[in-house]
Design a protein around this motif. Sequence first.
Motif, PDB file in Angstrom:
ATOM      1  N   LEU A 216      32.353 -12.077  73.100  1.00 40.13           N
ATOM      2  CA  LEU A 216      31.525 -11.089  74.641  1.00 40.13           C
ATOM      3  C   LEU A 216      31.216 -10.107  73.761  1.00 40.13           C
ATOM      4  CD1 LEU A 216      29.788 -11.625  76.855  1.00 40.13           C
ATOM      5  CD2 LEU A 216      32.094 -11.003  78.546  1.00 40.13           C
ATOM      6  N   ARG A 217      31.489  -9.464  72.937  1.00 36.77           N
ATOM      7  CA  ARG A 217      31.504  -7.813  72.217  1.00 36.77           C
ATOM      8  C   ARG A 217      30.575  -8.070  71.579  1.00 36.77           C
ATOM      9  NH1 ARG A 217      36.430  -9.653  69.803  1.00 36.77           N
ATOM     10  NH2 ARG A 217      35.803 -10.056  67.519  1.00 36.77           N
ATOM     11  N   ILE A 218      29.895  -8.797  70.392  1.00 34.10           N
ATOM     12  CA  ILE A 218      29.031  -9.301  69.845  1.00 34.10           C
ATOM     13  C   ILE A 218      28.014  -9.501  70.593  1.00 34.10           C
ATOM     14  CG2 ILE A 218      28.042 -10.704  67.738  1.00 34.10           C
ATOM     15  CD1 ILE A 218      31.593 -11.657  66.991  1.00 34.10           C
ATOM     16  N   ARG A 219      27.906  -9.751  71.632  1.00 32.88           N
ATOM     17  CA  ARG A 219      26.392 -10.681  72.302  1.00 32.88           C
ATOM     18  C   ARG A 219      25.859  -9.357  72.831  1.00 32.88           C
ATOM     19  NH1 ARG A 219      29.099 -15.375  74.021  1.00 32.88           N
ATOM     20  NH2 ARG A 219      29.322 -14.077  75.892  1.00 32.88           N
ATOM     21  N   ALA A 220      27.115  -8.448  73.674  1.00 33.28           N
ATOM     22  CA  ALA A 220      26.742  -7.577  74.088  1.00 33.28           C
ATOM     23  C   ALA A 220      26.121  -6.538  73.095  1.00 33.28           C
ATOM     24  CB  ALA A 220      28.215  -7.199  74.289  1.00 33.28           C
TER      25      ALA A 220
ATOM     26  N   GLU B 198      30.152   1.773  78.065  1.00 33.42           N
ATOM     27  CA  GLU B 198      29.876   0.358  79.317  1.00 33.42           C
ATOM     28  C   GLU B 198      30.703  -0.456  78.794  1.00 33.42           C
ATOM     29  OE1 GLU B 198      25.336  -1.218  77.950  1.00 33.42           O
ATOM     30  OE2 GLU B 198      24.571   0.607  78.661  1.00 33.42           O
ATOM     31  N   HIS B 199      31.735  -0.730  77.351  1.00 32.09           N
ATOM     32  CA  HIS B 199      32.359  -1.818  77.482  1.00 32.09           C
ATOM     33  C   HIS B 199      33.605  -0.853  76.867  1.00 32.09           C
ATOM     34  CE1 HIS B 199      29.314  -4.526  77.443  1.00 32.09           C
ATOM     35  NE2 HIS B 199      28.352  -3.641  77.223  1.00 32.09           N
ATOM     36  N   ARG B 200      34.224  -0.559  77.799  1.00 36.23           N
ATOM     37  CA  ARG B 200      35.321   0.522  77.605  1.00 36.23           C
ATOM     38  C   ARG B 200      36.559  -0.270  77.088  1.00 36.23           C
ATOM     39  NH1 ARG B 200      34.801   5.130  79.801  1.00 36.23           N
ATOM     40  NH2 ARG B 200      32.962   5.320  81.265  1.00 36.23           N
ATOM     41  N   ASP B 201      36.498  -1.811  76.675  1.00 31.21           N
ATOM     42  CA  ASP B 201      38.101  -1.940  76.371  1.00 31.21           C
ATOM     43  C   ASP B 201      37.210  -2.677  75.172  1.00 31.21           C
ATOM     44  OD1 ASP B 201      39.661  -2.367  78.846  1.00 31.21           O
ATOM     45  OD2 ASP B 201      38.540  -3.960  79.027  1.00 31.21           O
ATOM     46  N   VAL B 202      35.971  -2.412  74.219  1.00 36.49           N
ATOM     47  CA  VAL B 202      35.892  -2.452  72.596  1.00 36.49           C
ATOM     48  C   VAL B 202      35.849  -1.039  72.099  1.00 36.49           C
ATOM     49  CG1 VAL B 202      34.126  -2.774  71.465  1.00 36.49           C
ATOM     50  CG2 VAL B 202      33.981  -4.211  73.619  1.00 36.49           C
ATOM     51  N   LYS B 203      36.065  -1.344  70.641  1.00 39.68           N
ATOM     52  CA  LYS B 203      36.576  -0.252  70.259  1.00 39.68           C
ATOM     53  C   LYS B 203      35.738  -0.721  68.658  1.00 39.68           C
ATOM     54  CE  LYS B 203      41.631   0.692  70.411  1.00 39.68           C
ATOM     55  NZ  LYS B 203      43.209   1.183  70.069  1.00 39.68           N
TER      56      LYS B 203
ATOM     57  N   LEU C  59      34.460  -4.410  66.649  1.00 37.93           N
ATOM     58  CA  LEU C  59      33.679  -4.707  66.784  1.00 37.93           C
ATOM     59  C   LEU C  59      33.803  -4.224  65.450  1.00 37.93           C
ATOM     60  CD1 LEU C  59      30.898  -6.429  67.919  1.00 37.93           C
ATOM     61  CD2 LEU C  59      30.091  -4.175  68.519  1.00 37.93           C
ATOM     62  N   THR C  60      33.220  -4.907  64.493  1.00 37.31           N
ATOM     63  CA  THR C  60      32.927  -4.404  62.999  1.00 37.31           C
ATOM     64  C   THR C  60      31.207  -4.541  62.738  1.00 37.31           C
ATOM     65  OG1 THR C  60      35.090  -4.981  62.508  1.00 37.31           O
ATOM     66  CG2 THR C  60      33.858  -4.490  60.563  1.00 37.31           C
TER      67      THR C  60
END
Length: 301
Positions: free
Chosen positions: A279-283, A117-122, A94-95
């Motif tokens: 989903l990473r952006i919405r989250a 909360e979102h461990r698969d996101v960098k 996620l940039t």
Amino acid sequence: MDQFKQISTFAEVATRGSLSAAARAEGVAPAMIGRRLDALEERLGVKLLQRTTRKLALTNEGEAFLEDCQRILADLDAAEGAVSERSARASGTLTISAPAGFGRQHVAPLMPSFLSEHRDVKLTLSLNDRVVDLIGEGIDVAIRIAALTDSNLIGVKLADNKRVVVASPAYIKRFGTPQTLDELSRHNCLAFSADGSQRGWTFRQSGKNVTLKVEGNMVCNDGEVLHDWALSGKGLAWRSMWEVGAEIDTGKLVTVLDEFNAPGNDIYAIFAQRRHLPLRIRAFIDFLRHAYSQPNYWKKS
């Protein structure tokens, strides 16, 4: 259903810049697109688009309505995505871009909680005060303290914000409280200046916004420095509530000229238009909205 189709068609035409382009994207005849727009304008009783054979332009009412439509469509898209991907997990890089001062104070400190909360996101966080090109620079989300003006982007409001004139109690005790805008000329005003050009202070007077160039013996191109100068009693400063709300609440700073405050310069998350938003952006957007909506957030920051 007809109302929704009219709204989505209007947004598509405004974004693509022509009826024919919107028709090609949907695979229908341009005449059908035109009929939907006519029906929408008739239902609302207002002209949204000025259309000729060679040019299409939004009216003032159309520009305002487009922003609302884009927000509604983005929320609907997010709701559909949340249902269909409920079992999925946010992942990927996620940039994020944010203004330097706001990002240091209100984005960076929240990121460890988001990642827990979102461990698969960098994530990659870029802090700077220029308006970034989201698509050209590969930015997923930009935090901006201004209303959206680019119809090719989507803006989701994260929080209210306004600018206020503040000073320390010590300064007010020594120099008094200005009661009118004219009295600013008798005070030491701590101005922001970039590239040798002062950014004026904007107020609301007699139903109109007015921007004043102020005078003082201390000028800086860094808002955090102006903030510190105000806290130390050096003069009046025009700052955002996101920056000074906590000090106002504790009495370290006081506001003046409140009756002249201009309309809010609110905080938005901006992202490129996408049919299926990752989903990473919405989250991330939902996370910030939730954090900023907490009753005591802006008082303790």
